[in-house]
Scaffold this active site. Sequence first.
Site, PDB file in Angstrom:
ATOM      1  N   SER A 138     -29.576 -19.819   0.319  1.00  0.00           N
ATOM      2  CA  SER A 138     -29.861 -18.380   0.404  1.00  0.00           C
ATOM      3  C   SER A 138     -28.590 -17.681   0.852  1.00  0.00           C
ATOM      4  O   SER A 138     -27.735 -18.277   1.526  1.00  0.00           O
ATOM      5  CB  SER A 138     -30.965 -18.139   1.433  1.00  0.00           C
ATOM      6  OG  SER A 138     -31.053 -16.759   1.737  1.00  0.00           O
ATOM      7  N   TYR A 151     -35.008 -19.278   9.577  1.00  0.00           N
ATOM      8  CA  TYR A 151     -34.811 -19.442   8.130  1.00  0.00           C
ATOM      9  C   TYR A 151     -33.326 -19.492   7.792  1.00  0.00           C
ATOM     10  O   TYR A 151     -32.874 -20.389   7.081  1.00  0.00           O
ATOM     11  CB  TYR A 151     -35.501 -18.287   7.389  1.00  0.00           C
ATOM     12  CG  TYR A 151     -35.272 -18.326   5.898  1.00  0.00           C
ATOM     13  CD1 TYR A 151     -35.896 -19.287   5.113  1.00  0.00           C
ATOM     14  CD2 TYR A 151     -34.424 -17.406   5.275  1.00  0.00           C
ATOM     15  CE1 TYR A 151     -35.685 -19.346   3.736  1.00  0.00           C
ATOM     16  CE2 TYR A 151     -34.209 -17.458   3.907  1.00  0.00           C
ATOM     17  CZ  TYR A 151     -34.841 -18.418   3.144  1.00  0.00           C
ATOM     18  OH  TYR A 151     -34.622 -18.480   1.785  1.00  0.00           O
TER      19      TYR A 151
HETATM   20  N1  NAP Z   1     -37.463 -15.272  -2.998  1.00  0.00           N
HETATM   21  C1  NAP Z   1     -36.294 -15.027  -2.458  1.00  0.00           C
HETATM   22  O1  NAP Z   1     -35.889 -13.869  -2.264  1.00  0.00           O
HETATM   23  C2  NAP Z   1     -35.375 -16.150  -2.077  1.00  0.00           C
HETATM   24  C3  NAP Z   1     -34.052 -15.830  -1.749  1.00  0.00           C
HETATM   25  C4  NAP Z   1     -33.183 -16.846  -1.401  1.00  0.00           C
HETATM   26  C5  NAP Z   1     -33.605 -18.157  -1.413  1.00  0.00           C
HETATM   27  N2  NAP Z   1     -34.894 -18.445  -1.723  1.00  0.00           N
HETATM   28  C6  NAP Z   1     -35.291 -19.844  -1.701  1.00  0.00           C
HETATM   29  O2  NAP Z   1     -35.772 -20.225  -2.972  1.00  0.00           O
HETATM   30  C7  NAP Z   1     -36.711 -21.284  -2.848  1.00  0.00           C
HETATM   31  C8  NAP Z   1     -37.966 -20.940  -3.630  1.00  0.00           C
HETATM   32  O3  NAP Z   1     -38.483 -19.743  -3.095  1.00  0.00           O
HETATM   33  P1  NAP Z   1     -39.464 -18.803  -3.916  1.00  0.00           P
HETATM   34  O4  NAP Z   1     -38.988 -17.424  -3.769  1.00  0.00           O
HETATM   35  O5  NAP Z   1     -39.706 -19.360  -5.255  1.00  0.00           O
HETATM   36  O6  NAP Z   1     -40.757 -18.949  -2.983  1.00  0.00           O
HETATM   37  P2  NAP Z   1     -42.306 -19.202  -3.349  1.00  0.00           P
HETATM   38  O7  NAP Z   1     -42.688 -18.412  -4.538  1.00  0.00           O
HETATM   39  O8  NAP Z   1     -43.014 -19.006  -2.054  1.00  0.00           O
HETATM   40  O9  NAP Z   1     -42.328 -20.748  -3.739  1.00  0.00           O
HETATM   41  C9  NAP Z   1     -42.112 -21.725  -2.768  1.00  0.00           C
HETATM   42  C10 NAP Z   1     -42.316 -23.080  -3.388  1.00  0.00           C
HETATM   43  O10 NAP Z   1     -42.149 -24.068  -2.356  1.00  0.00           O
HETATM   44  C11 NAP Z   1     -43.296 -24.894  -2.340  1.00  0.00           C
HETATM   45  N3  NAP Z   1     -43.623 -25.320  -0.985  1.00  0.00           N
HETATM   46  C12 NAP Z   1     -43.695 -24.552   0.124  1.00  0.00           C
HETATM   47  N4  NAP Z   1     -44.129 -25.285   1.170  1.00  0.00           N
HETATM   48  C13 NAP Z   1     -44.300 -26.548   0.698  1.00  0.00           C
HETATM   49  C14 NAP Z   1     -44.753 -27.759   1.286  1.00  0.00           C
HETATM   50  N5  NAP Z   1     -45.130 -27.833   2.566  1.00  0.00           N
HETATM   51  N6  NAP Z   1     -44.809 -28.863   0.519  1.00  0.00           N
HETATM   52  C15 NAP Z   1     -44.466 -28.813  -0.788  1.00  0.00           C
HETATM   53  N7  NAP Z   1     -44.042 -27.700  -1.396  1.00  0.00           N
HETATM   54  C16 NAP Z   1     -43.966 -26.576  -0.674  1.00  0.00           C
HETATM   55  C17 NAP Z   1     -44.422 -24.029  -2.896  1.00  0.00           C
HETATM   56  O11 NAP Z   1     -45.412 -24.843  -3.502  1.00  0.00           O
HETATM   57  P3  NAP Z   1     -46.918 -25.046  -2.942  1.00  0.00           P
HETATM   58  O12 NAP Z   1     -47.307 -23.833  -2.161  1.00  0.00           O
HETATM   59  O13 NAP Z   1     -47.696 -25.276  -4.176  1.00  0.00           O
HETATM   60  O14 NAP Z   1     -46.810 -26.268  -2.093  1.00  0.00           O
HETATM   61  C18 NAP Z   1     -43.691 -23.240  -3.952  1.00  0.00           C
HETATM   62  O15 NAP Z   1     -43.641 -23.971  -5.158  1.00  0.00           O
HETATM   63  C19 NAP Z   1     -36.949 -21.471  -1.361  1.00  0.00           C
HETATM   64  O16 NAP Z   1     -36.167 -22.541  -0.899  1.00  0.00           O
HETATM   65  C20 NAP Z   1     -36.443 -20.158  -0.760  1.00  0.00           C
HETATM   66  O17 NAP Z   1     -36.004 -20.337   0.558  1.00  0.00           O
HETATM   67  C21 NAP Z   1     -35.790 -17.476  -2.063  1.00  0.00           C
END
Ligand code: NAP
Length: 258
Positions: A138, A151
């Site tokens: 991130s 985070y």
């Molecule tokens: N969205 C943003 O603005 C942003 C910015 C920078 C970085 N990121 C990073 O990008 C990555 C994906 O984020 P996203 O925005 O796609 O978030 P999201 O829509 O909330 O998706 C998160 C994913 O992680 C999985 N996950 C969460 N807890 C888990 C657990 N205990 N066991 C297994 N799987 C788990 C969820 O699957 P289940 O719930 O099905 O388990 C889901 O597939 C993350 O690492 C986040 O930190 C996001």
Amino acid sequence: MLFTLITGASMGIGEAFAREFARRGHNLVLVARSGDRMQTLAEEFRRQRGVEVKVCVEDLCDAQSPARIYEFCRRQRADIDMLVNCAGLSRAGDFDDIPLEKLEQVMMVNMMAMARLTRLFLPDMVARRGGSIINVASLGALQGVSGLGLYSATKAFVVTLSEALYGELKGKGIKVIAVCPGFINTGFFERAGHNRANLRLPMSETGVVVKAAIKGLKKNSVRVFPTLIDRVLVFSQRLVSRKIVIWLAGFIAAVKDR
Ligand SMILES: NC(=O)c1ccc[n+]([C@@H]2O[C@H](COP(=O)([O-])OP(=O)(O)OC[C@H]3O[C@@H](n4cnc5c(N)ncnc54)[C@H](OP(=O)(O)O)[C@@H]3O)[C@@H](O)[C@H]2O)c1
């Protein structure tokens, strides 16, 4: 047979990686807790892209889950050629307000699972003299962000480990990249209790992260910042004091402005 393993593949950025790699003909191992969502994606990819897709339902908060995922792949004869550590979560709020249970979960998924999976799958890549690891970090990793302290610290771990691995694996045919997105339009913010209406930067769509990661891998980059705004913010850190960097990050994330 070679496979790409994606954690967090059930939705958001991980789903976008899965869609793009299926489109490119990769066989996939999808990992997350939401089995139904992943089965639906798997059926779609098999039907539309003709690729093999294995679904591995695991909770990455469980310390044993990375070892089970590794065993699952061995049993399925899925040799992991590309590992995408994308699963992650956040919790908005001051550090002294975070429930201890949530603190554990964020650290387990964002750091421990990422490190354990990498440690488990890396020796096979080294033995094959080939492979790629995409770690989703991130922009928050580059400084502590007020209201997102835990985070941002976990994502700093992801970037730092990725950089070290990049150095260790140079010349061994394995690429490692840390992708550092800003704000991406997924359900991540709602799940973290972070009011996205307050954010002081525009959101991008998931595709920009995937595109930047793939382009970065091709160029053998070590860190990639998907949008122009991300790159301007990173560059601006060289021009101002650390105190201003920290203030600005907190201002942009606006966790407290509810
Ligand atoms: N969205 C943003 O603005 C942003 C910015 C920078 C970085 N990121 C990073 O990008 C990555 C994906 O984020 P996203 O925005 O796609 O978030 P999201 O829509 O909330 O998706 C998160 C994913 O992680 C999985 N996950 C969460 N807890 C888990 C657990 N205990 N066991 C297994 N799987 C788990 C969820 O699957 P289940 O719930 O099905 O388990 C889901 O597939 C993350 O690492 C986040 O930190 C996001």
